[in-house]
Write a protein that holds these residues in place. Structure first.
Motif, short mmCIF file in Angstrom:
data_model
loop_
_atom_site.label_atom_id
_atom_site.label_comp_id
_atom_site.label_asym_id
_atom_site.label_seq_id
_atom_site.Cartn_x
_atom_site.Cartn_y
_atom_site.Cartn_z
N PHE A 80 1.50 10.35 -3.78
CA PHE A 80 2.62 10.19 -2.87
C PHE A 80 3.54 9.13 -3.48
CE2 PHE A 80 0.67 11.32 1.55
CZ PHE A 80 0.21 12.51 1.06
N TRP A 81 4.78 9.51 -3.73
CA TRP A 81 5.79 8.58 -4.24
C TRP A 81 6.66 8.13 -3.08
CZ3 TRP A 81 6.08 7.48 -9.48
CH2 TRP A 81 5.41 8.34 -10.35
N ALA A 82 7.14 6.89 -3.14
CA ALA A 82 8.11 6.40 -2.16
C ALA A 82 9.44 7.12 -2.38
CB ALA A 82 8.29 4.89 -2.31
N ALA A 83 10.24 7.20 -1.34
CA ALA A 83 11.55 7.83 -1.45
C ALA A 83 12.43 7.02 -2.41
CB ALA A 83 12.21 7.93 -0.09
N ASP A 84 13.11 7.73 -3.31
CA ASP A 84 13.99 7.09 -4.29
C ASP A 84 14.94 8.17 -4.79
OD1 ASP A 84 15.07 6.01 -6.80
OD2 ASP A 84 13.54 4.46 -6.59
N ALA B 255 10.55 2.67 -11.98
CA ALA B 255 9.36 2.08 -11.38
C ALA B 255 9.31 2.41 -9.88
CB ALA B 255 9.33 0.58 -11.61
N VAL B 256 9.29 3.70 -9.56
CA VAL B 256 9.22 4.14 -8.17
C VAL B 256 7.79 3.90 -7.66
CG1 VAL B 256 9.47 6.10 -6.60
CG2 VAL B 256 10.98 5.89 -8.60
N PRO B 257 7.63 3.19 -6.56
CA PRO B 257 6.29 2.89 -6.07
C PRO B 257 5.49 4.14 -5.69
CG PRO B 257 7.93 1.52 -4.98
CD PRO B 257 8.67 2.57 -5.75
N ILE B 258 4.20 4.07 -5.98
CA ILE B 258 3.24 5.06 -5.49
C ILE B 258 2.65 4.48 -4.22
CG2 ILE B 258 1.04 6.19 -5.93
CD1 ILE B 258 1.65 5.97 -8.91
N THR B 259 2.67 5.24 -3.14
CA THR B 259 2.11 4.73 -1.88
C THR B 259 0.68 5.19 -1.66
OG1 THR B 259 3.08 6.57 -0.65
CG2 THR B 259 4.39 4.53 -0.82
N VAL C 54 -2.43 5.70 -13.57
CA VAL C 54 -2.66 5.27 -12.19
C VAL C 54 -3.99 4.51 -12.11
CG1 VAL C 54 -2.90 6.04 -9.79
CG2 VAL C 54 -1.36 7.26 -11.34
N ARG C 55 -3.95 3.34 -11.46
CA ARG C 55 -5.13 2.48 -11.31
C ARG C 55 -5.78 2.68 -9.95
NH1 ARG C 55 -1.67 1.48 -15.67
NH2 ARG C 55 -2.06 -0.52 -16.60
N PHE C 56 -7.11 2.51 -9.92
CA PHE C 56 -7.87 2.68 -8.69
C PHE C 56 -8.81 1.49 -8.48
CE2 PHE C 56 -6.56 6.82 -10.07
CZ PHE C 56 -6.09 7.40 -8.90
N PRO C 57 -8.87 0.96 -7.25
CA PRO C 57 -9.77 -0.16 -6.97
C PRO C 57 -11.23 0.24 -7.22
CG PRO C 57 -8.25 0.21 -5.14
CD PRO C 57 -8.10 1.36 -6.08
N TYR C 58 -12.06 -0.75 -7.52
CA TYR C 58 -13.47 -0.49 -7.76
C TYR C 58 -14.30 -0.50 -6.49
CZ TYR C 58 -12.70 -0.74 -12.75
OH TYR C 58 -12.27 -0.48 -14.03
N GLN C 59 -13.86 -1.19 -5.46
CA GLN C 59 -14.66 -1.22 -4.24
C GLN C 59 -14.64 0.12 -3.54
OE1 GLN C 59 -11.75 -2.86 -4.61
NE2 GLN C 59 -10.47 -2.50 -2.84
N GLU D 279 -4.52 3.21 -2.05
CA GLU D 279 -3.58 3.24 -0.94
C GLU D 279 -2.87 1.90 -0.89
OE1 GLU D 279 -3.70 5.04 3.57
OE2 GLU D 279 -5.56 4.51 2.58
N SER D 280 -1.55 1.91 -0.98
CA SER D 280 -0.81 0.65 -1.04
C SER D 280 -1.05 -0.21 0.20
CB SER D 280 0.68 0.91 -1.24
OG SER D 280 1.22 1.64 -0.15
N ALA D 281 -1.28 0.40 1.35
CA ALA D 281 -1.51 -0.37 2.57
C ALA D 281 -2.78 -1.21 2.49
CB ALA D 281 -1.59 0.57 3.77
N HIS D 282 -3.77 -0.76 1.70
CA HIS D 282 -5.04 -1.49 1.59
C HIS D 282 -5.17 -2.27 0.27
CE1 HIS D 282 -6.22 1.76 4.49
NE2 HIS D 282 -6.50 0.66 5.15
#
Length: 170
Positions: free
Chosen positions: A81-85, A151-155, A30-35, A11-14
């Protein structure tokens, strides 16, 4: 029937913005945090920085891998979820066995190609297949128009693997 589960969430917010870079196949792993996070769950250590005999630190490419803990029939599912573009004319996703060519070989399956809708792009994907401990799986995505990848951001992204471990093969 016993089931081994790995559930990952970005989640981009975290976790901060995920830099979108396209590999030679035109897709981003797509990458995922380990914590452990709100919805992350990995008691079988399938998303471990040392999995597959390597080392990893989020957000390197290996942080996009799930290393199945068991042989079995698996359900893979994802949410992106992709950001609007307004630039992309298509959004793609695929599940890939060994996306980094670390063990067996790159083998993509269940490629999906969808036209954009107004606003943000929210997609879910599901596929079933056999998995094996020595072959990692990953989720790859692309936002493109013709041959151009953007390079559309993934949210938000989720990637889940559920393995039925007592499957009998004749």
């Amino acid at each position: 029937m016993p089931v081994a589960i790995c559930s990952l969430k970005y989640e981009s917010a975290h976790s901060g913005a995920q830099k979108i870079t396209y590999d030679s196949d035109g897709y981003h792993l797509v990458r995922f945090p380990y914590q452990a996070g709100e919805e992350s769950y990995d008691p079988w250590k399938m998303h471990d920085p040392a999995a597959g005999g390597g080392t990893s630190k989020y957000p390197d490419a290996r942080s996009g891998l799930i290393w199945p803990s068991h042989d079995g029939w698996a359900t893979l599912s994802a949410l992106v979820f992709w950001a609007a573009d307004s630039r992309p004319t298509e959004y793609r996703a695929r599940f890939v066995r060994d996306p980094l060519n670390l063990s067996t070989h790159y083998d993509s399956t269940a490629t999906t190609d969808i036209s954009p809708t107004g606003g943000g792009q929210y997609r879910s994907y599901t596929w079933q297949m056999f998995v094996h401990p020595g072959t990692p799986v990953g989720l790859k995505v692309a936002a493109r128009s013709g041959d151009n990848g953007f390079a559309v951001p993934i949210t938000l992204a989720e990637f889940k693997l559920a393995i039925q471990t007592d499957v009998i093969r004749p």
